[in-house]
Design a protein around this motif. Structure first.
Motif, PDB file in Angstrom:
ATOM      1  N   ASN A 251       1.355   6.717  -7.092  1.00 26.89           N
ATOM      2  CA  ASN A 251       0.841   7.918  -7.057  1.00 26.89           C
ATOM      3  C   ASN A 251       0.648   8.972  -6.898  1.00 26.89           C
ATOM      4  O   ASN A 251       0.727  10.392  -7.892  1.00 26.89           O
ATOM      5  CB  ASN A 251      -0.472   7.426  -6.418  1.00 26.89           C
ATOM      6  CG  ASN A 251      -1.089   6.414  -6.837  1.00 26.89           C
ATOM      7  OD1 ASN A 251      -1.179   5.718  -8.420  1.00 26.89           O
ATOM      8  ND2 ASN A 251      -1.747   5.242  -5.687  1.00 26.89           N
ATOM      9  N   GLN A 252       1.607   9.192  -5.915  1.00 29.29           N
ATOM     10  CA  GLN A 252       2.144  10.977  -5.740  1.00 29.29           C
ATOM     11  C   GLN A 252       3.106  10.771  -6.830  1.00 29.29           C
ATOM     12  O   GLN A 252       3.551  12.267  -6.863  1.00 29.29           O
ATOM     13  CB  GLN A 252       3.463  10.659  -4.270  1.00 29.29           C
ATOM     14  CG  GLN A 252       2.396  10.675  -2.683  1.00 29.29           C
ATOM     15  CD  GLN A 252       2.590  10.563  -1.732  1.00 29.29           C
ATOM     16  OE1 GLN A 252       3.486  10.294  -1.239  1.00 29.29           O
ATOM     17  NE2 GLN A 252       1.763  10.196  -0.855  1.00 29.29           N
TER      18      GLN A 252
ATOM     19  N   ASP B 246       2.476   1.624  -3.393  1.00 26.27           N
ATOM     20  CA  ASP B 246       1.109   2.401  -4.773  1.00 26.27           C
ATOM     21  C   ASP B 246       0.961   3.682  -4.619  1.00 26.27           C
ATOM     22  O   ASP B 246       0.917   4.510  -5.352  1.00 26.27           O
ATOM     23  CB  ASP B 246      -0.158   1.353  -4.229  1.00 26.27           C
ATOM     24  CG  ASP B 246       0.041  -0.109  -4.642  1.00 26.27           C
ATOM     25  OD1 ASP B 246       0.429  -0.092  -5.331  1.00 26.27           O
ATOM     26  OD2 ASP B 246      -0.963  -0.661  -4.035  1.00 26.27           O
ATOM     27  N   ARG B 247       1.233   4.078  -2.572  1.00 21.40           N
ATOM     28  CA  ARG B 247       0.647   5.554  -2.682  1.00 21.40           C
ATOM     29  C   ARG B 247       1.752   6.288  -3.035  1.00 21.40           C
ATOM     30  O   ARG B 247       1.691   7.537  -3.251  1.00 21.40           O
ATOM     31  CB  ARG B 247       0.924   5.798  -1.183  1.00 21.40           C
ATOM     32  CG  ARG B 247      -0.615   5.551  -0.259  1.00 21.40           C
ATOM     33  CD  ARG B 247      -0.512   6.205   0.805  1.00 21.40           C
ATOM     34  NE  ARG B 247       0.141   5.302   2.191  1.00 21.40           N
ATOM     35  CZ  ARG B 247      -0.207   4.275   2.691  1.00 21.40           C
ATOM     36  NH1 ARG B 247      -0.670   3.607   2.294  1.00 21.40           N
ATOM     37  NH2 ARG B 247       1.314   4.396   2.999  1.00 21.40           N
ATOM     38  N   GLY B 248       3.195   5.983  -2.671  1.00 13.06           N
ATOM     39  CA  GLY B 248       5.045   6.853  -3.815  1.00 13.06           C
ATOM     40  C   GLY B 248       4.325   6.661  -4.987  1.00 13.06           C
ATOM     41  O   GLY B 248       4.748   7.743  -5.307  1.00 13.06           O
TER      42      GLY B 248
ATOM     43  N   LYS C  60       1.586  12.035  -9.618  1.00 14.32           N
ATOM     44  CA  LYS C  60       0.865  13.057  -9.913  1.00 14.32           C
ATOM     45  C   LYS C  60       2.064  14.139  -9.708  1.00 14.32           C
ATOM     46  O   LYS C  60       1.487  15.674 -10.229  1.00 14.32           O
ATOM     47  CB  LYS C  60      -0.923  13.265  -8.786  1.00 14.32           C
ATOM     48  CG  LYS C  60      -0.417  15.038  -8.243  1.00 14.32           C
ATOM     49  CD  LYS C  60      -1.947  14.282  -6.758  1.00 14.32           C
ATOM     50  CE  LYS C  60      -2.477  15.926  -6.630  1.00 14.32           C
ATOM     51  NZ  LYS C  60      -1.994  16.832  -6.948  1.00 14.32           N
TER      52      LYS C  60
ATOM     53  N   THR D 223       9.387   5.413   4.959  1.00 15.90           N
ATOM     54  CA  THR D 223       8.136   5.457   5.498  1.00 15.90           C
ATOM     55  C   THR D 223       8.315   3.884   5.750  1.00 15.90           C
ATOM     56  O   THR D 223       7.536   3.271   6.708  1.00 15.90           O
ATOM     57  CB  THR D 223       6.718   5.459   4.438  1.00 15.90           C
ATOM     58  OG1 THR D 223       6.893   6.881   3.615  1.00 15.90           O
ATOM     59  CG2 THR D 223       5.672   5.347   4.707  1.00 15.90           C
TER      60      THR D 223
ATOM     61  N   GLU E 185       0.894  -1.275  -0.016  1.00 13.46           N
ATOM     62  CA  GLU E 185      -0.127   0.426   0.013  1.00 13.46           C
ATOM     63  C   GLU E 185       0.339   0.985  -0.202  1.00 13.46           C
ATOM     64  O   GLU E 185       0.845   2.350  -0.240  1.00 13.46           O
ATOM     65  CB  GLU E 185      -0.911  -0.185   1.652  1.00 13.46           C
ATOM     66  CG  GLU E 185      -1.739  -1.088   0.482  1.00 13.46           C
ATOM     67  CD  GLU E 185      -2.856  -1.095   2.168  1.00 13.46           C
ATOM     68  OE1 GLU E 185      -2.486  -0.628   3.551  1.00 13.46           O
ATOM     69  OE2 GLU E 185      -3.624  -1.722   2.572  1.00 13.46           O
ATOM     70  N   SER E 186       2.446   1.323   0.605  1.00  8.62           N
ATOM     71  CA  SER E 186       2.553   2.039   0.949  1.00  8.62           C
ATOM     72  C   SER E 186       3.683   2.237  -0.767  1.00  8.62           C
ATOM     73  O   SER E 186       4.010   4.046  -0.796  1.00  8.62           O
ATOM     74  CB  SER E 186       3.806   2.356   1.819  1.00  8.62           C
ATOM     75  OG  SER E 186       3.288   2.463   3.170  1.00  8.62           O
TER      76      SER E 186
END
Length: 345
Positions: free
Chosen positions: A251-252, A247-249, A255, A341, A244-245
């Protein structure tokens, strides 16, 4: 009718069809597993008593719960008929059958050490009445009479040679075992029986020790399984969080790059739009200038000349630049942030 059918079926089948795959003997109280295989009731019960899983010894099908076994009447009757066909047996274990009887064998009452045969009450009559046979030595019925006779002297084995550790007849000490130590068979029997009792106790102790070791190993396996399950659950939890971390990284990161690209494109579009507007004004001015310059009306040209002699006000674009955004270090910063993270988690 059922017994007749079982007898007919047994007559057409071979011995292998009636053997338990665990004890390799003809079925005793045969039962059928849910998968269709047959075993002696005691054999399969003992097998499952000593097993962790309830599974078929033949096809290895595993049952969730221990099956309730019922005796297979048809197989039981066929096995009984097969025993009768293969070997006539006495009703009680250990009984000796008459060697002279034909057809159904009758229980023997005496064994003759001279004839090396066992006789029922009827066929023993000649040994009790005939003068020549009355001299024969009769004993209680025993199996394997040949094994009880001395192969050299055809005499009953009645002594035990402690020197050679073998059974001998009364003639052997004088001929083949001179100066050896002898005792009656019964005396040696009692001594060996005591030794066997000691050996049996030692064997039982060894069996118990190995059963304890089995339980110890099974306990270790259970501990290993429990630890593996706990570790697996913890690992799944950690790696799910890490995924999940990541995936968030990702996506950030995407972006940030998209935002920079979008901002650069918007800036370029704004500059291009302003330039195109000035170009449009300049084209209009150019058309008016060209039109006035072609006029032959002296008065008209002189009157409009002041308003057209100068170029329209425009922006100085000399120093204007639209530079592409720098993406350098974006990936590195994203990875650094992800590592921080992950380190925290």
């Amino acid at each position: 009718m059922a017994a007749a059918a079982a007898a007919a079926a047994a007559a057409n089948l071979g011995e292998d069809q009636f053997l338990c795959s665990i004890c390799l003997e003809v079925f005793t109280d045969p039962v059928s597993t849910p998968c269709g295989h047959n075993f002696c009731k005691n054999c399969i019960s003992t097998h499952w008593d000593n097993s962790v899983l309830f599974k078929c010894p033949l096809c290895n099908e595993v049952f969730n719960t221990r099956p309730q076994m019922k005796i297979n009447t048809m197989i039981s009757e066929m096995a009984a008929q097969f025993r009768c066909q293969e070997k006539p047996v006495s009703e009680k274990p250990g009984e000796v059958l008459c060697d002279v009887c034909t057809g159904t064998k009758v229980k023997a009452v005496k064994s003759c050490l001279v004839c090396v045969a066992s006789y029922c009450e009827t066929h023993l009559e000649h040994h009790l009445t005939a003068p020549r046979l009355r001299r024969h030595q009769l004993i209680d019925p025993v199996e394997n009479l040949e094994d009880r006779m001395c192969t050299k002297h055809d005499k009953l084995l009645e002594l035990f040679c402690k020197t050679d550790q073998t059974c001998v007849c009364l003639v052997c000490p004088a001929l083949d075992h001179r100066d050896h130590q002898f005792v009656p068979l019964k005396e040696e029997y009692e001594e060996k029986k005591v030794e066997l009792k000691t050996t049996g106790a030692e064997v039982q102790k060894m069996i118990q020790e190995r059963r304890v070791k089995i339980e110890e190993i099974r306990g270790a396996v259970k501990v290993s399984q429990d630890e593996a399950d706990r570790e697996m659950a913890a690992g799944v939890q950690v790696f799910t969080a890490l995924k999940e971390s990541v995936d968030r990284g990702l996506n950030q990161f995407i972006k940030e790059v998209e935002d920079k690209k979008t901002a650069a494109e918007k800036q370029a579009e704004d500059v291009i739009r302003e330039l195109e507007e000035e170009i449009s004004e300049l084209k209009k001015k150019s058309t008016e200038v060209e039109k006035l310059s072609l006029s032959e009306d002296h008065l008209h040209l002189l009157q409009n000349y002041p308003s057209l002699k100068e170029a329209p006000p425009t922006k100085d674009w000399t120093e204007v630049r639209v530079c592409p955004p720098s993406y350098e270090g974006t990936v590195v910063r994203a990875v650094d942030h992800l590592e921080e993270t992950l380190r925290q988690q």
